[in-house]
Every structure is written in C-alpha cells, then in structure tokens.
Design a protein around this motif. Structure first.
Motif, PDB file in Angstrom:
ATOM      1  N   LYS A  27      25.759 -39.218  27.453  1.00 54.60           N
ATOM      2  CA  LYS A  27      25.594 -40.108  28.540  1.00 54.60           C
ATOM      3  C   LYS A  27      25.861 -41.768  28.399  1.00 54.60           C
ATOM      4  CE  LYS A  27      23.317 -38.345  32.061  1.00 54.60           C
ATOM      5  NZ  LYS A  27      22.137 -38.047  33.046  1.00 54.60           N
ATOM      6  N   GLY A  28      25.417 -42.009  27.128  1.00 57.35           N
ATOM      7  CA  GLY A  28      25.630 -43.318  26.695  1.00 57.35           C
ATOM      8  C   GLY A  28      26.870 -43.604  26.486  1.00 57.35           C
ATOM      9  N   ASN A  29      27.895 -42.737  26.761  1.00 59.27           N
ATOM     10  CA  ASN A  29      29.401 -42.893  26.170  1.00 59.27           C
ATOM     11  C   ASN A  29      29.593 -43.509  24.620  1.00 59.27           C
ATOM     12  OD1 ASN A  29      30.340 -42.350  28.658  1.00 59.27           O
ATOM     13  ND2 ASN A  29      29.790 -44.437  29.448  1.00 59.27           N
ATOM     14  N   LEU A  30      28.786 -42.936  23.722  1.00 57.38           N
ATOM     15  CA  LEU A  30      29.047 -43.006  22.457  1.00 57.38           C
ATOM     16  C   LEU A  30      30.322 -42.431  22.160  1.00 57.38           C
ATOM     17  CD1 LEU A  30      26.092 -44.221  22.498  1.00 57.38           C
ATOM     18  CD2 LEU A  30      25.636 -43.492  20.178  1.00 57.38           C
ATOM     19  N   THR A  31      30.953 -42.589  20.760  1.00 59.67           N
ATOM     20  CA  THR A  31      31.923 -41.881  20.503  1.00 59.67           C
ATOM     21  C   THR A  31      31.690 -40.634  19.763  1.00 59.67           C
ATOM     22  OG1 THR A  31      31.848 -42.982  18.211  1.00 59.67           O
ATOM     23  CG2 THR A  31      33.135 -44.049  19.809  1.00 59.67           C
ATOM     24  N   GLU A  32      32.648 -39.727  19.929  1.00 59.01           N
ATOM     25  CA  GLU A  32      32.377 -38.154  19.342  1.00 59.01           C
ATOM     26  C   GLU A  32      32.135 -38.412  17.831  1.00 59.01           C
ATOM     27  OE1 GLU A  32      35.588 -35.688  19.911  1.00 59.01           O
ATOM     28  OE2 GLU A  32      35.432 -35.494  21.783  1.00 59.01           O
ATOM     29  N   ASP A  33      32.733 -39.239  16.994  1.00 57.17           N
ATOM     30  CA  ASP A  33      32.573 -39.331  15.702  1.00 57.17           C
ATOM     31  C   ASP A  33      30.936 -39.818  15.333  1.00 57.17           C
ATOM     32  OD1 ASP A  33      35.006 -38.878  14.877  1.00 57.17           O
ATOM     33  OD2 ASP A  33      35.730 -41.077  14.791  1.00 57.17           O
ATOM     34  N   LYS A  34      30.355 -40.721  16.120  1.00 60.04           N
ATOM     35  CA  LYS A  34      28.995 -40.980  15.894  1.00 60.04           C
ATOM     36  C   LYS A  34      28.119 -39.935  16.114  1.00 60.04           C
ATOM     37  CE  LYS A  34      29.182 -46.004  16.887  1.00 60.04           C
ATOM     38  NZ  LYS A  34      28.953 -47.173  17.369  1.00 60.04           N
ATOM     39  N   MET A  35      28.535 -39.153  17.221  1.00 63.39           N
ATOM     40  CA  MET A  35      27.626 -37.912  17.456  1.00 63.39           C
ATOM     41  C   MET A  35      27.902 -36.748  16.379  1.00 63.39           C
ATOM     42  SD  MET A  35      28.052 -37.223  21.720  1.00 63.39           S
ATOM     43  CE  MET A  35      29.477 -38.055  22.143  1.00 63.39           C
ATOM     44  N   VAL A  36      28.892 -36.738  16.019  1.00 64.73           N
ATOM     45  CA  VAL A  36      29.438 -35.651  14.982  1.00 64.73           C
ATOM     46  C   VAL A  36      28.693 -36.396  13.649  1.00 64.73           C
ATOM     47  CG1 VAL A  36      30.952 -34.881  13.317  1.00 64.73           C
ATOM     48  CG2 VAL A  36      31.373 -35.046  15.774  1.00 64.73           C
ATOM     49  N   LYS A  37      28.731 -37.524  13.331  1.00 67.75           N
ATOM     50  CA  LYS A  37      27.910 -37.942  12.035  1.00 67.75           C
ATOM     51  C   LYS A  37      26.482 -37.752  12.259  1.00 67.75           C
ATOM     52  CE  LYS A  37      30.978 -41.697  10.713  1.00 67.75           C
ATOM     53  NZ  LYS A  37      31.438 -42.979  10.441  1.00 67.75           N
ATOM     54  N   TYR A  38      25.896 -37.920  13.347  1.00 68.98           N
ATOM     55  CA  TYR A  38      24.627 -37.536  13.421  1.00 68.98           C
ATOM     56  C   TYR A  38      24.332 -36.154  13.329  1.00 68.98           C
ATOM     57  CZ  TYR A  38      19.943 -36.762  15.779  1.00 68.98           C
ATOM     58  OH  TYR A  38      18.609 -36.729  16.040  1.00 68.98           O
ATOM     59  N   LEU A  39      25.158 -35.241  13.840  1.00 67.54           N
ATOM     60  CA  LEU A  39      24.772 -33.811  13.605  1.00 67.54           C
ATOM     61  C   LEU A  39      24.950 -33.413  12.115  1.00 67.54           C
ATOM     62  CD1 LEU A  39      26.707 -32.635  16.685  1.00 67.54           C
ATOM     63  CD2 LEU A  39      24.331 -32.401  16.403  1.00 67.54           C
ATOM     64  N   ILE A  40      26.040 -34.105  11.800  1.00 65.10           N
ATOM     65  CA  ILE A  40      26.150 -33.779  10.283  1.00 65.10           C
ATOM     66  C   ILE A  40      25.001 -34.173   9.402  1.00 65.10           C
ATOM     67  CG2 ILE A  40      27.319 -34.537   7.830  1.00 65.10           C
ATOM     68  CD1 ILE A  40      29.866 -34.649   9.595  1.00 65.10           C
ATOM     69  N   TYR A  41      24.383 -35.213   9.685  1.00 64.46           N
ATOM     70  CA  TYR A  41      22.808 -35.827   9.054  1.00 64.46           C
ATOM     71  C   TYR A  41      21.949 -35.014   9.112  1.00 64.46           C
ATOM     72  CZ  TYR A  41      18.846 -38.586   8.534  1.00 64.46           C
ATOM     73  OH  TYR A  41      17.699 -38.977   8.413  1.00 64.46           O
ATOM     74  N   LYS A  42      21.812 -34.407  10.508  1.00 66.21           N
ATOM     75  CA  LYS A  42      20.636 -33.357  10.955  1.00 66.21           C
ATOM     76  C   LYS A  42      20.948 -31.964  10.125  1.00 66.21           C
ATOM     77  CE  LYS A  42      17.815 -34.275  13.327  1.00 66.21           C
ATOM     78  NZ  LYS A  42      16.404 -34.914  12.877  1.00 66.21           N
ATOM     79  N   LEU A  43      22.045 -31.684  10.158  1.00 66.93           N
ATOM     80  CA  LEU A  43      22.420 -30.442   9.247  1.00 66.93           C
ATOM     81  C   LEU A  43      22.255 -30.532   7.838  1.00 66.93           C
ATOM     82  CD1 LEU A  43      25.749 -29.329  11.033  1.00 66.93           C
ATOM     83  CD2 LEU A  43      23.909 -27.987  10.926  1.00 66.93           C
ATOM     84  N   ALA A  44      22.511 -31.605   7.359  1.00 65.19           N
ATOM     85  CA  ALA A  44      22.283 -31.817   5.908  1.00 65.19           C
ATOM     86  C   ALA A  44      20.973 -32.186   5.536  1.00 65.19           C
ATOM     87  CB  ALA A  44      23.038 -33.150   5.280  1.00 65.19           C
ATOM     88  N   ASP A  45      20.199 -32.606   6.338  1.00 65.34           N
ATOM     89  CA  ASP A  45      18.696 -32.939   6.320  1.00 65.34           C
ATOM     90  C   ASP A  45      17.919 -31.782   6.418  1.00 65.34           C
ATOM     91  OD1 ASP A  45      16.494 -34.665   6.058  1.00 65.34           O
ATOM     92  OD2 ASP A  45      16.130 -34.556   8.278  1.00 65.34           O
ATOM     93  N   LEU A  46      18.449 -30.625   7.373  1.00 64.06           N
ATOM     94  CA  LEU A  46      17.919 -29.515   7.448  1.00 64.06           C
ATOM     95  C   LEU A  46      18.181 -28.501   6.234  1.00 64.06           C
ATOM     96  CD1 LEU A  46      16.798 -26.937   9.560  1.00 64.06           C
ATOM     97  CD2 LEU A  46      19.457 -26.502   9.549  1.00 64.06           C
ATOM     98  N   TYR A  47      19.066 -28.851   5.503  1.00 65.37           N
ATOM     99  CA  TYR A  47      19.123 -27.835   4.060  1.00 65.37           C
ATOM    100  C   TYR A  47      18.438 -28.298   3.141  1.00 65.37           C
ATOM    101  CZ  TYR A  47      21.518 -23.881   6.150  1.00 65.37           C
ATOM    102  OH  TYR A  47      21.695 -22.977   6.910  1.00 65.37           O
ATOM    103  N   HIS A  48      18.568 -29.982   2.898  1.00 65.46           N
ATOM    104  CA  HIS A  48      18.022 -30.577   1.914  1.00 65.46           C
ATOM    105  C   HIS A  48      16.240 -30.504   1.811  1.00 65.46           C
ATOM    106  CE1 HIS A  48      21.262 -32.547  -0.316  1.00 65.46           C
ATOM    107  NE2 HIS A  48      21.874 -32.690   0.902  1.00 65.46           N
ATOM    108  N   LEU A  49      15.925 -30.509   3.275  1.00 62.16           N
ATOM    109  CA  LEU A  49      14.358 -30.216   3.491  1.00 62.16           C
ATOM    110  C   LEU A  49      13.799 -28.793   3.057  1.00 62.16           C
ATOM    111  CD1 LEU A  49      13.744 -32.234   6.653  1.00 62.16           C
ATOM    112  CD2 LEU A  49      13.136 -32.793   4.212  1.00 62.16           C
ATOM    113  N   GLU A  50      14.855 -27.643   3.435  1.00 59.10           N
ATOM    114  CA  GLU A  50      14.494 -26.441   3.062  1.00 59.10           C
ATOM    115  C   GLU A  50      14.656 -26.165   1.692  1.00 59.10           C
ATOM    116  OE1 GLU A  50      16.920 -23.613   5.483  1.00 59.10           O
ATOM    117  OE2 GLU A  50      15.856 -24.074   7.017  1.00 59.10           O
ATOM    118  N   GLY A  51      15.745 -26.727   0.871  1.00 57.59           N
ATOM    119  CA  GLY A  51      15.935 -26.385  -0.327  1.00 57.59           C
ATOM    120  C   GLY A  51      14.753 -27.129  -1.315  1.00 57.59           C
TER     121      GLY A  51
END
Length: 179
Positions: free
Chosen positions: A155-179
């Motif tokens: 809704k804030g019109n951020l770029t797709e790349d910024k949203m994808v980078k955030y999701l990558i960060y969250k995915l990586a964080d999820l696995y680093h915290l689990e491991g």
C-alpha cells in the motif's frame, strides 16, 4: 546454375529448422520441467486471506515464491562452496596426515560444522516441497505471519525488490533461528 548452398543459406535453413522443430516439439499444452515420470506442480495461489484484496493476493504469492527461490538458489550456492571447502580440508588431512596439527584440525572441524549446519538448513528449506501436491503447510504459515507487513509495504508503493528482500530476510531468519 549452381545447386550448392552458401554459408548464409545454410544458416537460414538451420535457423528455420530449429524454429519449426521447437514449434512442433511442444504439440500438447503440458509444460514439463524435467523428463522424469513425476509430475511437477508450480506454486499455486491457494493461500487466501480475508484481510487483503485479490490483486494483492496474487502479487503476494509471486513475491513469496520469488523470495523463496532466490533464497534457495543462494543457499545452494553457499552449500556448494562450503562442501568444496570441507572436501579440500578432508583431502589435505588424508593426503598430508595432519592429524597431529591441532590448528589444522580446528579449521577442519569448523569447516565440517559449517557445511553440516548449512546442509541441514538447506534440507529444511527444500522440505517445503513447493513443487509437490504434498507440500508442507510451512509456506502458508510463513505467508500468514508476514502478510500484514508486506501489505503495508504494498500500500505504501514500495518496490517489489524491497518486499522480496524483506521476505528473504524473514525466510533466512526463520531457518537460522530454527537451526
């Protein structure tokens, strides 16, 4: 009159042959990612939310899939590098009999631990089985958990790349915290 083809004519015939061959090779509408017997299913938008709109849902599926595959590609590249490093230490340990060298053994053990931990993380990431009808619910849980923040970014019109980078960060964080 000469019946031989010159180089340009041969090139045109070859290009025409390859073009026609590719047209007729896909006569049916099925798209196969491999020649194996198992069917491949691409991530379908089956995650539905009551908090957002339809256009965002499609975009969100695309963004999550893009983030997942980018992370998966990077993780596989890192896993190869760590495996090569571990194999190099292993080879050197055997070839030059470095069992008595404690500094080398510490490096060798660290290389093994890094490779093993990353390999386990990659295995967990692959276990989501995005290309299978039997995929886990982990992806949908992840999507539900991050939907609100991504919707605000959308809704804030951020770029797709910024949203994808955030999701990558969250995915990586999820696995680093689990491991």
């Amino acid at each position: 009159m000469k019946n031989e083809l010159n180089l340009i004519q041969k090139g045109i015939l070859l290009a025409l042959f390859l073009f026609c061959n590719s047209l007729f090779s896909q006569e049916n509408d099925n798209l196969y990612a491999s020649v194996e017997d198992s069917n491949v299913i691409i991530l379908e938008p089956s995650y539905i939310s009551s908090r957002t709109n339809k256009s965002f849902e499609k975009k969100y599926h695309y963004l999550v899939a893009r983030a997942y595959f980018k992370l998966l590609a990077e993780a596989q590249k890192s896993e190869r590098k760590l495996r090569i490093e571990y194999e190099r230490y292993s080879f050197e340990n055997e070839k030059f009999d470095r069992d008595g060298n404690q500094a080398f053994q510490d490096k060798f053990n660290l290389a093994y631990k890094r490779y093993k931990a990353h390999s386990d993380m990659l295995s967990g990431l692959k276990s989501w089985n995005l290309f299978s009808e039997n995929r886990t619910g982990d992806m949908f849980y992840f999507m539900a958990e991050n939907e609100d923040f991504i919707f605000k970014m959308y809704k804030g019109n951020l770029t797709e790349d910024k949203m994808v980078k955030y999701l990558i960060y969250k995915l990586a964080d999820l696995y680093h915290l689990e491991g």
